[in-house]
Write a protein that holds these residues in place. Sequence first.
Motif, PDB file in Angstrom:
ATOM      1  N   TYR A  72       1.409   6.775  -6.866  1.00 35.93           N
ATOM      2  CA  TYR A  72       0.292   7.607  -7.320  1.00 35.93           C
ATOM      3  C   TYR A  72       0.466   9.060  -6.894  1.00 35.93           C
ATOM      4  O   TYR A  72       0.064   9.973  -7.630  1.00 35.93           O
ATOM      5  N   LYS A  73       1.094   9.309  -5.744  1.00 36.98           N
ATOM      6  CA  LYS A  73       1.421  10.686  -5.352  1.00 36.98           C
ATOM      7  C   LYS A  73       2.374  11.296  -6.373  1.00 36.98           C
ATOM      8  O   LYS A  73       2.232  12.460  -6.749  1.00 36.98           O
ATOM      9  N   SER A  88       2.622   1.812  -3.412  1.00 34.29           N
ATOM     10  CA  SER A  88       1.626   2.231  -4.404  1.00 34.29           C
ATOM     11  C   SER A  88       1.153   3.654  -4.142  1.00 34.29           C
ATOM     12  O   SER A  88       0.963   4.437  -5.078  1.00 34.29           O
ATOM     13  N   THR A  89       0.972   4.001  -2.873  1.00 36.98           N
ATOM     14  CA  THR A  89       0.588   5.371  -2.517  1.00 36.98           C
ATOM     15  C   THR A  89       1.643   6.350  -3.005  1.00 36.98           C
ATOM     16  O   THR A  89       1.321   7.376  -3.619  1.00 36.98           O
ATOM     17  N   ASP A  90       2.904   6.033  -2.771  1.00 37.11           N
ATOM     18  CA  ASP A  90       4.000   6.902  -3.219  1.00 37.11           C
ATOM     19  C   ASP A  90       4.005   7.047  -4.735  1.00 37.11           C
ATOM     20  O   ASP A  90       4.224   8.140  -5.267  1.00 37.11           O
ATOM     21  N   VAL A 143       0.826  -1.208   0.000  1.00 37.46           N
ATOM     22  CA  VAL A 143       0.000   0.000   0.000  1.00 37.46           C
ATOM     23  C   VAL A 143       0.861   1.259   0.000  1.00 37.46           C
ATOM     24  O   VAL A 143       0.589   2.191  -0.763  1.00 37.46           O
ATOM     25  N   GLN A 144       1.897   1.312   0.813  1.00 37.49           N
ATOM     26  CA  GLN A 144       2.724   2.523   0.889  1.00 37.49           C
ATOM     27  C   GLN A 144       3.463   2.777  -0.418  1.00 37.49           C
ATOM     28  O   GLN A 144       3.514   3.909  -0.905  1.00 37.49           O
ATOM     29  N   LYS A 155      -3.681  12.087  -1.475  1.00 45.02           N
ATOM     30  CA  LYS A 155      -4.236  11.079  -0.574  1.00 45.02           C
ATOM     31  C   LYS A 155      -5.325  11.700   0.286  1.00 45.02           C
ATOM     32  O   LYS A 155      -5.109  12.720   0.936  1.00 45.02           O
ATOM     33  N   MET A 164      -6.773   7.585  -3.172  1.00 50.43           N
ATOM     34  CA  MET A 164      -5.976   8.520  -3.965  1.00 50.43           C
ATOM     35  C   MET A 164      -6.872   9.270  -4.948  1.00 50.43           C
ATOM     36  O   MET A 164      -7.479   8.673  -5.844  1.00 50.43           O
ATOM     37  N   SER A 173      -8.445   6.609   4.271  1.00 47.87           N
ATOM     38  CA  SER A 173      -7.219   5.831   4.161  1.00 47.87           C
ATOM     39  C   SER A 173      -6.821   5.289   5.536  1.00 47.87           C
ATOM     40  O   SER A 173      -7.154   5.881   6.559  1.00 47.87           O
ATOM     41  N   SER A 229      -5.354   3.137   0.689  1.00 45.73           N
ATOM     42  CA  SER A 229      -5.152   4.561   0.431  1.00 45.73           C
ATOM     43  C   SER A 229      -6.175   5.013  -0.583  1.00 45.73           C
ATOM     44  O   SER A 229      -6.337   4.393  -1.634  1.00 45.73           O
TER      45      SER A 229
END
Length: 138
Positions: free
Chosen positions: A18-19, A14-16, A11-12, A25, A37, A30, A35
């Motif tokens: 997409y950021k 993937s979050t990074d 998850v982290q 976010k 997004m 979340s 998350s």
Amino acid sequence: MIFINLPVSDVQASTDFYKALGATKNEQFSNEASSSMVISDTITVMLLSHESWREFTPKQIPDARESAQVLLCLSMESPEACDAAVATATLAGGKPDPTPKQDHGFMYGRSYEDPDGHIWEVMWMDVAALQESMAAQN
């Protein structure tokens, strides 16, 4: 509105990713297992850990690097914006152009894979040129 739910292995990470593509976010929706997004006012991608994903469906999670169930496509304002989106995704750790590039004059498209192999297409279309082309064929 459209909410796209994607199973992700990290998850982290993937979050990074997409950021880095410009998504923000939404902390309200979340947690450590997901998350939310926000891509635009009308598009949100929910990145779900495999455990969280399984709360929604008992179906097997396919390996998106080996098989494709969907191709997600975002409209862009120009061919150059398509190229820039692929370049940004590549720098963030994505894979460029897993599907063929398209250039039909009135339409231009490229694609990238996210860290889990989900394919995102980015495309631009000149609707007026398409309509002219179709009218000329009639």
